[in-house]
Design a protein around this motif. Sequence first.
Motif, PDB file in Angstrom:
ATOM      1  N   LEU A 177     -18.779  52.748 -13.810  1.00  0.00           N
ATOM      2  CA  LEU A 177     -18.238  53.550 -12.927  1.00  0.00           C
ATOM      3  C   LEU A 177     -17.915  53.235 -11.499  1.00  0.00           C
ATOM      4  O   LEU A 177     -19.032  52.488 -10.962  1.00  0.00           O
ATOM      5  N   LEU A 178     -16.911  52.913 -10.975  1.00  0.00           N
ATOM      6  CA  LEU A 178     -16.720  52.686  -9.718  1.00  0.00           C
ATOM      7  C   LEU A 178     -16.416  53.795  -8.770  1.00  0.00           C
ATOM      8  O   LEU A 178     -15.621  54.723  -8.971  1.00  0.00           O
ATOM      9  N   LEU A 179     -17.097  53.956  -7.667  1.00  0.00           N
ATOM     10  CA  LEU A 179     -17.031  55.033  -6.639  1.00  0.00           C
ATOM     11  C   LEU A 179     -16.498  54.233  -5.422  1.00  0.00           C
ATOM     12  O   LEU A 179     -17.190  53.501  -4.790  1.00  0.00           O
ATOM     13  N   PHE A 239      -8.132  57.382   0.613  1.00  0.00           N
ATOM     14  CA  PHE A 239      -8.494  57.593  -0.858  1.00  0.00           C
ATOM     15  C   PHE A 239     -10.029  57.849  -1.021  1.00  0.00           C
ATOM     16  O   PHE A 239     -10.942  57.014  -0.199  1.00  0.00           O
ATOM     17  N   ALA A 240     -10.294  58.558  -1.911  1.00  0.00           N
ATOM     18  CA  ALA A 240     -11.851  58.613  -2.635  1.00  0.00           C
ATOM     19  C   ALA A 240     -11.189  58.109  -4.228  1.00  0.00           C
ATOM     20  O   ALA A 240     -10.474  59.126  -4.574  1.00  0.00           O
ATOM     21  N   ILE A 241     -11.965  57.421  -4.842  1.00  0.00           N
ATOM     22  CA  ILE A 241     -11.670  56.965  -6.043  1.00  0.00           C
ATOM     23  C   ILE A 241     -12.974  57.113  -7.003  1.00  0.00           C
ATOM     24  O   ILE A 241     -13.939  56.335  -6.618  1.00  0.00           O
ATOM     25  N   ALA A 242     -12.865  57.866  -8.198  1.00  0.00           N
ATOM     26  CA  ALA A 242     -13.905  57.313  -9.336  1.00  0.00           C
ATOM     27  C   ALA A 242     -13.056  56.944 -10.579  1.00  0.00           C
ATOM     28  O   ALA A 242     -12.303  57.534 -11.158  1.00  0.00           O
ATOM     29  N   LEU A 243     -13.478  55.841 -10.762  1.00  0.00           N
ATOM     30  CA  LEU A 243     -12.711  54.911 -11.882  1.00  0.00           C
ATOM     31  C   LEU A 243     -13.927  54.615 -13.101  1.00  0.00           C
ATOM     32  O   LEU A 243     -14.782  53.893 -12.506  1.00  0.00           O
ATOM     33  N   MET A 273     -19.066  51.598  -4.579  1.00  0.00           N
ATOM     34  CA  MET A 273     -20.321  51.528  -5.549  1.00  0.00           C
ATOM     35  C   MET A 273     -19.975  51.219  -6.900  1.00  0.00           C
ATOM     36  O   MET A 273     -18.909  51.836  -7.657  1.00  0.00           O
ATOM     37  N   VAL A 274     -20.543  50.230  -7.430  1.00  0.00           N
ATOM     38  CA  VAL A 274     -20.555  49.769  -8.914  1.00  0.00           C
ATOM     39  C   VAL A 274     -21.589  50.276  -9.605  1.00  0.00           C
ATOM     40  O   VAL A 274     -22.795  49.857  -9.328  1.00  0.00           O
ATOM     41  N   VAL A 275     -21.424  51.192 -10.659  1.00  0.00           N
ATOM     42  CA  VAL A 275     -22.668  51.939 -11.176  1.00  0.00           C
ATOM     43  C   VAL A 275     -22.630  51.459 -12.594  1.00  0.00           C
ATOM     44  O   VAL A 275     -21.584  51.805 -13.103  1.00  0.00           O
ATOM     45  N   ASP A 276     -23.512  51.065 -13.231  1.00  0.00           N
ATOM     46  CA  ASP A 276     -23.948  50.840 -14.630  1.00  0.00           C
ATOM     47  C   ASP A 276     -24.921  51.666 -15.234  1.00  0.00           C
ATOM     48  O   ASP A 276     -25.781  52.297 -14.179  1.00  0.00           O
ATOM     49  N   ARG A 277     -25.435  51.204 -16.388  1.00  0.00           N
ATOM     50  CA  ARG A 277     -26.695  51.925 -16.813  1.00  0.00           C
ATOM     51  C   ARG A 277     -27.915  51.733 -16.030  1.00  0.00           C
ATOM     52  O   ARG A 277     -28.803  52.311 -16.107  1.00  0.00           O
ATOM     53  N   SER A 278     -27.852  50.220 -15.636  1.00  0.00           N
ATOM     54  CA  SER A 278     -29.146  49.699 -15.024  1.00  0.00           C
ATOM     55  C   SER A 278     -29.045  49.652 -13.544  1.00  0.00           C
ATOM     56  O   SER A 278     -30.140  49.625 -13.119  1.00  0.00           O
ATOM     57  N   THR A 279     -28.140  49.333 -12.767  1.00  0.00           N
ATOM     58  CA  THR A 279     -28.059  49.302 -11.283  1.00  0.00           C
ATOM     59  C   THR A 279     -26.798  50.067 -10.745  1.00  0.00           C
ATOM     60  O   THR A 279     -25.905  50.548 -11.104  1.00  0.00           O
ATOM     61  N   ILE A 280     -27.114  50.221  -9.470  1.00  0.00           N
ATOM     62  CA  ILE A 280     -25.966  50.773  -8.566  1.00  0.00           C
ATOM     63  C   ILE A 280     -26.038  49.809  -7.209  1.00  0.00           C
ATOM     64  O   ILE A 280     -27.053  49.836  -6.393  1.00  0.00           O
ATOM     65  N   LYS A 281     -24.856  49.017  -7.285  1.00  0.00           N
ATOM     66  CA  LYS A 281     -24.753  48.334  -6.252  1.00  0.00           C
ATOM     67  C   LYS A 281     -23.550  48.594  -5.145  1.00  0.00           C
ATOM     68  O   LYS A 281     -22.424  49.322  -5.653  1.00  0.00           O
TER      69      LYS A 281
END
Lengths: 638, 82
Positions: free
Chosen positions: A137-139, A125-129, A210-218
């Motif tokens: 956003l989760l990738l 799977f590849a998921i964007a949630l 990848m956990v992405v919000d307005r300030s960070t990409i983890k």
Amino acid sequence: MCGFAGIFDRAVHGGVSPPAELLRDMGQNIRHRGPDDEGIYSAQGFGCVHRRLSIIDLATGQQPMLSQDANLVLVFNGEIFNFVELREQLVTQGHQFTTNSDTEVILHLYQRHGLDFVSHLNGQFAIALWDKRIEQLLLIRDRVGICPLFYTVDQGKLVFGSEVKALKPALSNGLSLSAEALDQIFTFWAPVSPNTIFKNVFEVPPGHMMVVDRSTIKSIQYWEWSYDEDYSQASEEQSIGELHDLLIDATKIRLRSDVPVGAYLSGGLDSSSIAALINQYGDVPLRTFSLNFDQGNFDEASFQQTLVKKLCTEHSNIMVGADDIARAFKNTIYHTESPILRTAPVPMGLLSGLVKDNNFKVVLTGEGADEVFGGYDIFKEAKVRRFWSRNPNSQWRPLLLKRLYPYLNLPSGNHNVYLKSFFGQALDSPDSVCFSHIPRWTTTAKAKTFFSDDLNSHLRNKAMDVLMESLPSKISSYNAFNRAQYIESKTLMSGYLLNSQGDRMLMKNSVEGRFPFLDHRLIEFASKLHPKTKMKGMNEKYVLKKAMSRYVPDEIIQRSKQPYRAPDVNTGLNTLAGEEFQYYLSDSMLGQSGFFSPGKVAMLQKKAEKGKPLSTSESQALTGILSTQIVYESFVKN
Amino acid sequence: MDEKKIALRKFVLENYLFTEDEGALKDDDSFLDNGILDSMGVLELISFLEEELSTSVEGDEVTPDNLDSINKVLAFIETRSH
């Protein structure tokens, strides 16, 4: 499988919702991944497009899918094979479903478990949630990297997609190629994850989210293909039994589909095992597909026919010659989106065309068995080299390599000298982390002879340094055999075999591949087996052979392993496609891209045109140069 | 011998080093140690010696002592001409 793309405008005050037209353009670039349907969502600074290849829940599985409270937006490519069991559990826990799709299971699972939901999934799977409430956003990418997923940050926006070509319409400055990634490809056949051939475009690494919000990409690693020395205490017989049961279940859940499922048949142990298990445990007649080569040394037709007769399958095959490879080369590279050093992906793309022509959308294959159970010759080779390293002056030890590679084109006379010049590399450091792979990488790296001075001047971090930095420190504690397996899975499997030669060659014809040997339960099981159970003496995949002996004919179990190879691209230089190749290798095109020395390339071309056989390094160089030039023209120049 | 040396150097430079730069190869540079020739390259070199320089090479003569540098190949050709 399907394809998706999207944009998250991370500007602090809400961001601009991506226009539907732009999202549609992004989706159009990967229409081949999902020709059946298109869905678009855009609001609150986040937008995505989904291209659907309908396989499960044909009626109601459309995407993007929203949760019932409309706070979650999901696009998903791939399959969750255990969705039936997960759905049942969720229903007993009070979740209500409105569709029969695996997609909806993902939404509910996330609502129940948060980020940990992914550990419940068995699938590819590849998921964007997108979680609207927390603007996150989760990738997410499956454990071993079967489904591709790429991203870049462009002027504050996170742009993502199943293929890089889907990102392109949203990029303000287009794409450019990375000299360092090219250096890595011209060493390992694939860039070191998370790099891609494109500058500042990265893959979500296998087993990561990848956990992405307005300030960070983890970047969070949720699964790792790992080995420890705490080997299974089970007897050989118990291990064989456990593998037998696991492989049957891994195959059976991969037959879940609302459209017919077929299988590839190469004639080797791995695909034969999967085909035999489908035949035994599937509930529809087996349909098989094979690749044949008109050059006898590449062809495995007789073994394929053995299986076809035994399993009584309805079978189709496609005959591929050097001319076919030359003609299909350019289109192949458009889909790999990456330079390749060998032509092997091209026939795989022609094979998936055969599957499509027969109206099949899904095939099971034997991919992954060689990595999971240590089947490749490189593992035997490393064993012999390590044995040789204990007595480097031995005259007979290196001759074992000649037995391993009977097709080696050695000059008569003093074999040892020439064996030593290749296989003797790193003989003085048998405990070094990459000992097993040094000869292969050194041969490939000779192709860098053709790099231009300009390209060399841009190389800051050498390929080997980048790879070493990416490896976990615990790798030095692994048994040498396991270490070689780990390196193989990290370098070649996800970046090349599952990508350039796998997903891309299947999805170019809208065909989904499924790989029972890459079920994470099987990988975890095999990682606990003692190396001697995987390779007994020089008998590779011993435990698998034992487990499959009741299904697969002896002549296939006992045959020598034949690596999958295809005719080299240089044989096409004098064909119709040759004219196109001349264009890519012309001084003016080489000058425009700037990666290779036109003078040196002209000499290589001249040598190839004379029709003399090229050495492995020269052939890899020619294929690599041509494919790099095509990537440049397809994605950078245009 | 000069003509043979010129032809041999040109062959090695163009076929294995893909350059016309004479400075890229010294006459004593080892073909094996410098990764210039692999097993396929040795076969090509033997064909070149036989076809272009009329020097046949027997199986037991395929050794680094005879074939591992420009000077060694030239010395080998010289012994064969006597």
